[in-house]
Design an enzyme around this catalytic site. Structure first.
Site, PDB file in Angstrom:
ATOM      1  N   LYS A 273     -19.706 -16.987 -33.719  1.00 11.44           N
ATOM      2  CA  LYS A 273     -18.926 -17.450 -32.573  1.00 11.44           C
ATOM      3  C   LYS A 273     -18.707 -16.309 -31.586  1.00 11.44           C
ATOM      4  O   LYS A 273     -18.815 -15.126 -31.954  1.00 11.44           O
ATOM      5  CB  LYS A 273     -17.553 -17.960 -33.072  1.00 11.44           C
ATOM      6  CG  LYS A 273     -17.614 -19.285 -33.813  1.00 11.44           C
ATOM      7  CD  LYS A 273     -16.217 -19.790 -34.129  1.00 11.44           C
ATOM      8  CE  LYS A 273     -16.269 -21.096 -34.903  1.00 11.44           C
ATOM      9  NZ  LYS A 273     -16.784 -22.236 -34.114  1.00 11.44           N
ATOM     10  N   ARG A 347     -19.365 -29.894 -41.821  1.00 10.32           N
ATOM     11  CA  ARG A 347     -20.089 -31.075 -42.327  1.00 10.32           C
ATOM     12  C   ARG A 347     -20.762 -30.764 -43.652  1.00 10.32           C
ATOM     13  O   ARG A 347     -20.980 -31.653 -44.469  1.00 10.32           O
ATOM     14  CB  ARG A 347     -21.092 -31.547 -41.269  1.00 10.32           C
ATOM     15  CG  ARG A 347     -22.191 -30.567 -40.987  1.00 10.32           C
ATOM     16  CD  ARG A 347     -22.811 -30.763 -39.630  1.00 10.32           C
ATOM     17  NE  ARG A 347     -21.900 -30.404 -38.542  1.00 10.32           N
ATOM     18  CZ  ARG A 347     -22.213 -30.478 -37.252  1.00 10.32           C
ATOM     19  NH1 ARG A 347     -23.412 -30.900 -36.885  1.00 10.32           N
ATOM     20  NH2 ARG A 347     -21.335 -30.136 -36.328  1.00 10.32           N
TER      21      ARG A 347
HETATM   22  N1  BES Z   1     -14.390 -25.327 -36.697  1.00  8.70           N
HETATM   23  C1  BES Z   1     -15.337 -25.589 -35.689  1.00  8.70           C
HETATM   24  C2  BES Z   1     -14.893 -26.674 -34.706  1.00  8.70           C
HETATM   25  C3  BES Z   1     -13.748 -26.339 -33.806  1.00  8.70           C
HETATM   26  C4  BES Z   1     -13.985 -25.811 -32.551  1.00  8.70           C
HETATM   27  C5  BES Z   1     -12.452 -26.600 -34.181  1.00  8.70           C
HETATM   28  C6  BES Z   1     -12.921 -25.522 -31.721  1.00  8.70           C
HETATM   29  C7  BES Z   1     -11.387 -26.320 -33.343  1.00  8.70           C
HETATM   30  C8  BES Z   1     -11.623 -25.784 -32.111  1.00  8.70           C
HETATM   31  C9  BES Z   1     -16.649 -26.064 -36.301  1.00  8.70           C
HETATM   32  O1  BES Z   1     -16.961 -25.546 -37.551  1.00  8.70           O
HETATM   33  C10 BES Z   1     -17.734 -25.629 -35.387  1.00  8.70           C
HETATM   34  O2  BES Z   1     -17.975 -24.472 -35.281  1.00  8.70           O
HETATM   35  N2  BES Z   1     -18.363 -26.592 -34.750  1.00  8.70           N
HETATM   36  C11 BES Z   1     -19.418 -26.322 -33.855  1.00  8.70           C
HETATM   37  C12 BES Z   1     -20.562 -27.215 -34.216  1.00  8.70           C
HETATM   38  C13 BES Z   1     -21.825 -26.873 -33.504  1.00  8.70           C
HETATM   39  C14 BES Z   1     -22.392 -25.602 -34.045  1.00  8.70           C
HETATM   40  C15 BES Z   1     -22.791 -28.001 -33.712  1.00  8.70           C
HETATM   41  C16 BES Z   1     -18.926 -26.638 -32.454  1.00  8.70           C
HETATM   42  O3  BES Z   1     -18.230 -27.628 -32.265  1.00  8.70           O
HETATM   43  O4  BES Z   1     -19.238 -25.848 -31.548  1.00  8.70           O
HETATM   44 MN    MN Z   2     -18.013 -23.716 -37.439  1.00  7.80          MN
END
Ligand code: BES
Ligand code: MN
Ligand code: ZN
Length: 493
Positions: A273, A347
């Site tokens: 991230k 997931r």
């Molecule tokens: N935990 C995150 C989702 C999230 C993002 C929760 C912002 C709360 C605030 C999840 O694991 C994630 O990283 N999702 C990615 C998925 C993508 C890589 C397909 C996302 O939403 O960017």
């Molecule tokens: Mn994630």
């Protein structure tokens, strides 16, 4: 807050809390220590010393038996139109005001808050809920701690004493559970590892009717939870699968399974991230914390149903063992999964957790997860996305209930498009990521795949699981989202 319910007025009480309607012709005669307050209130209102706009607070003085008392009034608006959501504002503002003013003792005249236009239950349950939820504070890690705020509230009622007491207590139980979920969620991620999370759950249900079983990293691997293992192996803190069993129903009654995403930190892994995207990712276990809270409420209310809670907890980190894009892992279901994005870890852990859930032959599986930024893009920060698979009726009921308890849950679909996309891997049976749009739907489809024909509901609470501003429901931070809705639903079963 300590709440005492009485049918007689208190002696020597310094503070009196009364609700006042916007329109003075709606003001009922309020009698306190055999003295009618209506004339005083009318004068105060006429001189704009007290106000009736909804949730509006004012302090003034009132003489009771020639003795001055602090009068705290809160506006009720038009009492013909009051809703559940309005009472959350009214009580939230009252309790936050008492706290801010360091008032440690007050008497509340409940009759002044009741109206023939709203069920008494709504008034009393929201009172109990807000007496806990609205004044929550978290300063465990501050050197300069505020003293815990533990005032005594004397609620004066003129009838239905027992029923009112039960309803207030039920509201409090839900409020306390929300605060429990907040407490877990706030623990910094260097402390709240999957192992410590499991210990806290064990501790919470020790000597209770809820049985807790913990799978450690070793069992997770040897029992074939390949996806949870894959997510967790990049961290020195091994993953855990935490199972809680609450058996309030008949022996042969099929359980409801509640599954929670318990990523104690989501760095994204090798699909790392950004530095701002990583902040707050300790909250990636809010879904799991909320599931613990739901089970705690079921236990305290002794609900006559069987519930199983499953938490898939792991830390999504980077080391030389960590999963990486292009890896392939075998899920608990036996299917192979290609990992194209290590940040799509929720997931993965939920796929295995949902497959595990099906082993309990449940009526329905519900999962709660801070799953996708895409759900926030679709619905905004303040709404949960719901997805169903063979659980149309259950979802309809839950959507209806959510509206009655001031939570915002909206459905998004899983269509054949997403059911096909998750199979779009060149090397494995399934793939965890699409570069295309509709990422919340793709994620939902991926998780639902593992429920097979078992009814399944998925709730993506990435937005509302936390809030970045304080409100009448409490401080910024975790919210315990969907605890009120699911508790009402469980009660209705
Ligand atoms: N935990 C995150 C989702 C999230 C993002 C929760 C912002 C709360 C605030 C999840 O694991 C994630 O990283 N999702 C990615 C998925 C993508 C890589 C397909 C996302 O939403 O960017
Ligand atoms: Mn994630
Ligand atoms: Zn995540």
């Amino acid at each position: 807050m300590n709440i005492h319910i009485n049918s007689t007025n208190q002696d020597d009480m310094q503070t009196l809390i009364i609700g006042v309607p916007e329109h003075m012709n709606q003001l009922k005669d309020i009698v306190y220590h055999e003295q009618s307050l209506i004339d005083d209130l009318n004068v105060l209102k006429k001189n704009h010393i007290i106000q009736g706009a909804i949730g509006k607070l004012a302090t003034s003085i009132i003489y009771i038996q020639q003795q001055p008392k602090r009068l705290v009034t809160v506006g009720l608006g038009n009492v013909k139109e009051l809703t559940y959501a309005d009472y959350l504002i009214i009580w939230g503002n009252v309790f936050q005001f008492l706290k801010q003013e360091h008032i440690t003792e007050a008497e509340l005249l409940l009759t002044s808050f009741l109206s023939p236009h709203i069920e008494e239950d709504v008034v009393t349950k929201t009172l109990g809920l807000q007496s806990e939820q609205a004044i929550y504070q978290f300063d465990n890690y501050k050197s300069d701690k505020r003293a815990p705020y533990q005032p005594d509230l004397y609620v004066n009622v003129d009838r239905d004493l027992e029923k009112i007491e039960t309803n207030i207590q039920e509201g409090r139980t839900i409020g306390e559970a929300i605060n429990l979920a907040r407490e877990f969620s706030q623990i910094p991620p260097n402390l709240l590892t999957p192992q410590y999370f499991a210990e806290l759950v064990l501790q919470r249900f020790k000597d209770s009717s809820v049985k807790v079983d913990i799978k450690d990293g070793q069992s997770i691997q040897s029992e074939g939870f390949g996806l949870i293992h894959a997510v967790g192996k990049g961290s020195m803190h091994e993953p855990r699968v935490i199972t809680m069993r609450y058996e309030g129903g008949r022996n042969n009654e099929k359980p409801i399974v509640l599954v929670g995403k318990g990523i104690t930190y989501d760095s994204g892994g090798y699909s790392i991230k950004s530095k701002t995207g990583m902040q707050t990712m300790k909250f990636d276990m809010c879904g799991a914390a909320n599931v613990v809270a739901m089970i705690e409420v079921a236990r305290q209310l002794a609900l006559p149903i069987n519930i199983i809670g499953i938490i898939a907890s792991a830390e999504n980190m980077i080391n030389d063992k960590a999963m990486k894009p292009d890896d392939v892992y075998t899920a608990l279901s036996g299917e192979t999964v290609e990992v194209l994005n290590t940040d799509a870890e929720g997931r993965l852990v939920l796929g295995d957790a949902v497959a595990y859930a099906t082993q309990f032959q449940p009526q329905v599986i519900l999962d709660f997860a801070t799953l996708t930024g895409a759900a926030i893009v679709a619905l905004g920060e303040d709404k949960a996305a719901a997805f169903e698979s063979n659980a149309r009726e259950q979802l309809n009921t839950i959507l209806t209930i959510s509206k009655t308890v001031d939570e915002q849950v909206f459905e998004l679909p899983i269509t054949n498009t997403e059911r096909q996309l998750i199979k779009n891997s060149d090397v494995a049976d399934l793939v965890n990521h699409t570069n295309g749009q509709g990422k919340a739907l793709f994620a939902a489809s991926f998780i639902s795949h593992f429920s097979g024909s078992v009814p399944h509901l998925h709730f993506d609470i990435a937005g509302p699981a936390t809030t970045n501003k304080m409100s009448h429901k409490g401080p910024k931070g975790p919210t315990g989202y969907m605890i009120p809705t699911i508790v009402e639903w469980l009660k209705s079963l």
